[in-house]
Every structure is written in structure tokens, then in C-alpha cells.
Design a protein around this motif. Structure first.
Motif, PDB file in Angstrom:
ATOM      1  N   THR A   1       3.119  -9.251   6.525  1.00  0.00           N
ATOM      2  CA  THR A   1       2.467 -10.564   6.527  1.00  0.00           C
ATOM      3  C   THR A   1       2.691 -11.333   5.228  1.00  0.00           C
ATOM      4  O   THR A   1       2.220 -12.453   5.093  1.00  0.00           O
ATOM      5  CB  THR A   1       0.955 -10.393   6.745  1.00  0.00           C
ATOM      6  N   VAL A   2       3.416 -10.741   4.267  1.00  0.00           N
ATOM      7  CA  VAL A   2       3.594 -11.365   2.955  1.00  0.00           C
ATOM      8  C   VAL A   2       4.883 -12.173   2.915  1.00  0.00           C
ATOM      9  O   VAL A   2       5.964 -11.641   3.167  1.00  0.00           O
ATOM     10  CB  VAL A   2       3.610 -10.306   1.841  1.00  0.00           C
TER      11      VAL A   2
ATOM     12  N   GLY B   1      -1.228  -6.073  -7.799  1.00  0.00           N
ATOM     13  CA  GLY B   1      -1.399  -5.869  -6.365  1.00  0.00           C
ATOM     14  C   GLY B   1      -0.389  -6.649  -5.552  1.00  0.00           C
ATOM     15  O   GLY B   1       0.105  -6.166  -4.528  1.00  0.00           O
ATOM     16  N   ALA B   2      -0.060  -7.863  -6.006  1.00  0.00           N
ATOM     17  CA  ALA B   2       0.930  -8.679  -5.303  1.00  0.00           C
ATOM     18  C   ALA B   2       2.312  -8.035  -5.369  1.00  0.00           C
ATOM     19  O   ALA B   2       3.064  -8.022  -4.384  1.00  0.00           O
ATOM     20  CB  ALA B   2       0.967 -10.082  -5.906  1.00  0.00           C
TER      21      ALA B   2
ATOM     22  N   ASP C   1       5.822  -2.561  -0.966  1.00  0.00           N
ATOM     23  CA  ASP C   1       5.474  -1.871   0.277  1.00  0.00           C
ATOM     24  C   ASP C   1       5.988  -2.582   1.517  1.00  0.00           C
ATOM     25  O   ASP C   1       5.817  -2.100   2.640  1.00  0.00           O
ATOM     26  CB  ASP C   1       3.952  -1.721   0.385  1.00  0.00           C
ATOM     27  N   ASN C   2       6.599  -3.792   1.302  1.00  0.00           N
ATOM     28  CA  ASN C   2       7.183  -4.571   2.399  1.00  0.00           C
ATOM     29  C   ASN C   2       6.157  -4.880   3.485  1.00  0.00           C
ATOM     30  O   ASN C   2       6.401  -4.698   4.677  1.00  0.00           O
ATOM     31  CB  ASN C   2       8.384  -3.833   3.009  1.00  0.00           C
ATOM     32  N   LYS C   3       4.995  -5.355   3.047  1.00  0.00           N
ATOM     33  CA  LYS C   3       3.961  -5.722   4.010  1.00  0.00           C
ATOM     34  C   LYS C   3       4.433  -6.911   4.834  1.00  0.00           C
ATOM     35  O   LYS C   3       4.852  -7.939   4.307  1.00  0.00           O
ATOM     36  CB  LYS C   3       2.649  -6.036   3.293  1.00  0.00           C
TER      37      LYS C   3
ATOM     38  N   GLN D   1       2.888  -4.844  -5.679  1.00  0.00           N
ATOM     39  CA  GLN D   1       2.835  -3.663  -4.814  1.00  0.00           C
ATOM     40  C   GLN D   1       2.971  -4.055  -3.351  1.00  0.00           C
ATOM     41  O   GLN D   1       3.628  -3.356  -2.570  1.00  0.00           O
ATOM     42  CB  GLN D   1       1.528  -2.904  -5.037  1.00  0.00           C
ATOM     43  N   ASN D   2       2.362  -5.183  -2.956  1.00  0.00           N
ATOM     44  CA  ASN D   2       2.498  -5.663  -1.575  1.00  0.00           C
ATOM     45  C   ASN D   2       3.956  -5.905  -1.211  1.00  0.00           C
ATOM     46  O   ASN D   2       4.416  -5.553  -0.120  1.00  0.00           O
ATOM     47  CB  ASN D   2       1.704  -6.962  -1.383  1.00  0.00           C
TER      48      ASN D   2
ATOM     49  N   GLN E   1       3.148 -14.856  -2.425  1.00  0.00           N
ATOM     50  CA  GLN E   1       1.840 -14.826  -3.045  1.00  0.00           C
ATOM     51  C   GLN E   1       1.933 -15.678  -4.320  1.00  0.00           C
ATOM     52  O   GLN E   1       2.895 -15.539  -5.079  1.00  0.00           O
ATOM     53  CB  GLN E   1       1.435 -13.399  -3.389  1.00  0.00           C
TER      54      GLN E   1
ATOM     55  N   SER F   1       1.421 -17.201   1.499  1.00  0.00           N
ATOM     56  CA  SER F   1       0.618 -16.248   2.262  1.00  0.00           C
ATOM     57  C   SER F   1      -0.694 -15.903   1.574  1.00  0.00           C
ATOM     58  O   SER F   1      -1.631 -15.430   2.221  1.00  0.00           O
ATOM     59  CB  SER F   1       1.415 -14.969   2.537  1.00  0.00           C
ATOM     60  N   ASP F   2      -0.787 -16.128   0.250  1.00  0.00           N
ATOM     61  CA  ASP F   2      -2.027 -15.829  -0.461  1.00  0.00           C
ATOM     62  C   ASP F   2      -2.007 -16.510  -1.810  1.00  0.00           C
ATOM     63  O   ASP F   2      -0.945 -16.722  -2.409  1.00  0.00           O
ATOM     64  CB  ASP F   2      -2.179 -14.307  -0.641  1.00  0.00           C
TER      65      ASP F   2
END
Length: 366
Positions: A357-358, A346-347, A353-355, A349-350, A361, A336-337
């Protein structure tokens, strides 16, 4: 070398100069090219699982062998390799009976240096702990040779790295632990990187219906790319009842890919009689799973765990790469990134936070 060092839970990782030792007997120095950021790293970063500090996290990595120590026979300088957190000794009961993935849980000291020896990692003259025999959030790793598998040098490193944890955990649990049969029905609870790989594995295994279960509609949409045929969002009703309604009584196989008590119990309840539920997610220490004891008796449902997909990684990794070459293992869609070493906090934390779109990473080194 540069590495991302964890010095306190839930604090930004510190990018530091870390000293890495020379390879000793059966040790290999690897220059990393790509490292996946896995939810397992989050569990230690946020304090849900204990970690001895300071430590360098990271465990899903691929790179090129730079140096080898004495008695190393599995790899040589220049080899492209993928690492794994479940190394094997080759001589214990579990290895000799074909269950290599369990070896590291009982033979931990085999893969480390002797007490009193020079530490593999240090900063400012003080030892830095090695995470899961690897510590991959760094430019290099120094590991036991039985932590590595040589791979096809044509395989892209940013996708090869993913095989070393998320993919083998998901696909391996389907193939080895549950042994999903063609035409059977499957429910996968949690559609992060491991869950998507589990769905992909179920599709390769020939499951007739694959039900993706997740709270994020974005992840359910991603699951379709990996082979899911049906989609359940618990926000829209009891997920167990939704799965039973879709299948006329429950699935043959279920997989829990989150690591929560509630979802583990739900995955079990989604089964039809004689179904098999496999727990893949990392359930925190001290948390117990409760299922009706009478059901185990009268319905013959089974509840089991699988560590790292019950892998035989030096056999499995080349096979998974071949499936990728055949466009059957969807590693491209899993990334995804792509980030640098400084982007790891930051990855993490993503993921915490259960984003939606992830998926995965990936740290990419020049």
C-alpha cells in the motif's frame, strides 16, 4: 536544527541537533516544508550502497529560501523551491550538449565546499556527511544554487517535493530518455513511487497500452489510477510471456523501476524488435545485467539507462506542476502517508518490506 542522522546501517535514525553553516558563495539555505522518503534512501540505509557515516539521508524535498550567499542569481529569499540530486555546473560537455543530468556524476567536487573549509553540517563539533549534495531529512538544507528550482508558490509543498526525485525519474525517463510515442505499447516493471510516475508519464505521452508488472496486487490496483491498462503479476506465470501474449509479441518500450538483475533482464526480454528498455531502478554495484548478444544484433532491441529521468529540471519542474494543475499528473494519489521527522525509520522499513500500500511517504514540517 533537528535532523535524522544515520550512524550505522539498518539502525534507527537518530533525531539530533545538527549545526548548519551560513551560506557561502553560490550557496542557498532552505527551510524545508516537505520531504519524500524514497527507495533510494533505503539502499543506503540498509547498506546495499556505501555511505560515509555519520550522514543525513534524504533527497526529495521542497521548502522556502531563507538566505542566499554571494553570487547567487537563480533564487532569492522567500522563493518556494524544489531540490534535485542531479545539479549542473553549466559549463561542462554534458551541460553544453543538453545532458545536464549526467553532470553531477563527473563533476562532484563542483557542488561541494573546498577541502579544509568549514563543513556545511556538523554535530557535537564533528562533521556530518551531506548525502547527494542535499541531506533532506532535516529542517533545513544548505546547497549549491544549481540544486534548486523556483516554483509556483501556490503549489502544495508535500506534492511539490515528490517532483524532485520519484516523479522526474519516472516521467522524465518516458519523455526524455525513451521518448515514448503516442499509440505505442509500454511495460513498467515495479509499481512503487517511481513506477507509478512512469505509468503516469506513459499515459500523458499517449501510449495505447500500459502494462503494469508487480508482485503486489495492491500496487497493481494503484497503477490503474495512474493510467495502466493491463496488469501482470509474476506470481501467476512468467511475466515476459504474459506481456508478450497481451501485446502479440512484446512492447515498444519497457521500464525497469526496481533495481534487480532479474527484473532488468525480464524488462529487456519483454520488448518486440526495435524496442527500447530503460533501466531506472538502482542496480547494486557489482551486479551485471546479461542479455543475449545476438538479439541486440538481429532484433535491434536497445538497452539503456536513465539517471533522474535525463532531466533539464529548471525546465521540467514548472511543466510538471502545470500538468498537476490540469489533473494529468496524479501527485495526490502518490502520497500514501504524511509523517513527522521521527517517523522516517519506520517509513524506510515500510519500503524495505515492500508493503503493497506504500507509494510515497512524506515528511511534513510545520
Amino acid at each position: 536544527m533537528k535532523a535524522a542522522v544515520m550512524r550505522a546501517p539498518n539502525e534507527p535514525l537518530s533525531i539530533e541537533d545538527v549545526t548548519i553553516s551560513k551560506p557561502g558563495p553560490r550557496e542557498v539555505l532552505v527551510r524545508l516544508k516537505a520531504v519524500g522518503v524514497c527507495h533510494s534512501d533505503v539502499h543506503f540505509w540498509d547498506g546495499a550502497f556505501p555511505a560515509e557515516l555519520p550522514v543525513i539521508l534524504g533527497h526529495e524535498s521542497a521548502g522556502v529560501v531563507e538566505q542566499v550567499g554571494s553570487m547567487v542569481s537563480a533564487v532569492k529569499p522567500g522563493d518556494h523551491v524544489v531540490s534535485i540530486l542531479s545539479p549542473f555546473c553549466g559549463s561542462c560537455e554534458f551541460c553544453l550538449s543538453g545532458h545536464m543530468s549526467v553532470c553531477h556524476t563527473v563533476n562532484r567536487d563542483f557542488f561541494n565546499r573546498e577541502e579544509g573549509a568549514e563543513p556545511r553540517l556538523s554535530a557535537g563539533g564533528k562533521p556530518v556527511n551531506q548525502f547527494l549534495n542535499l541531506s533532506s531529512f532535516a529542517e533545513q538544507i544548505l546547497v549549491h544554487e544549481n540544486t534548486l528550482c523556483a516554483i509556483d508558490p501556490e503549489m502544495p509543498m508535500d506534492r511539490a517535493a515528490l517532483i524532485g526525485c520519484g516523479v522526474i525519474t519516472g516521467v522524465g525517463s518516458v519523455f526524455h530518455a525513451a521518448q515514448v510515442e503516442p499509440g505505442s505499447t509500454v511495460a513498467v516493471v515495479g509499481c512503487g513511487g517511481v513506477g507509478l510516475s512512469t505509468i503516469n508519464g506513459a499515459a500523458i505521452a499517449g501510449a495505447s497500452r500500459i502494462i503494469a508488472v508487480d508482485l503486489a496486487d495492491e500496487k497493481l490496483a494503484m497503477a490503474k489510477k495512474f493510467g495502466a491498462t493491463d496488469f501482470v503479476n509474476p506470481k501467476k506465470g512468467d511475466p515476459v510471456e504474459q506481456v508478450k501474449e497481451l501485446t502479440g509479441g512484446g512492447v515498444h518500450y519497457s521500464f525497469e523501476c526496481i533495481g534487480l538483475k532479474q527484473t532488468a533482464e525480464q524488462a529487456y526480454m519483454m520488448l518486440r524488435p526495435r524496442g527500447v528498455s530503460t533501466i531506472i531502478g538502482m542496480i547494486p554495484p557489482g551486479v551485471n545485467i546479461e542479455v543475449p548478444g545476438i538479439e541486440l544484433l538481429v532484433t535491434e532491441k536497445r538497452l539503456q539507462g536513465a539517471v533522474m529521468g535525463s532531466n533539464r529540471f529548471r525546465i521540467d519542474f514548472p511543466r510538471l506542476i502545470e500538468l498537476y494543475k490540469q489533473d494529468r499528473l496524479h501527485l495526490d494519489d502518490l502520497v500514501s502517508d504524511r509523517i513527522g521527522l521521527e517517523g522516517i525509520t519506520g517509513a524506510l522499513q515500510n519500503l524495505k518490506d515492500n508493503k503493497g500500500t506504500v507509494a510515497r511517504q512524506v515528511v511534513v514540517f510545520d
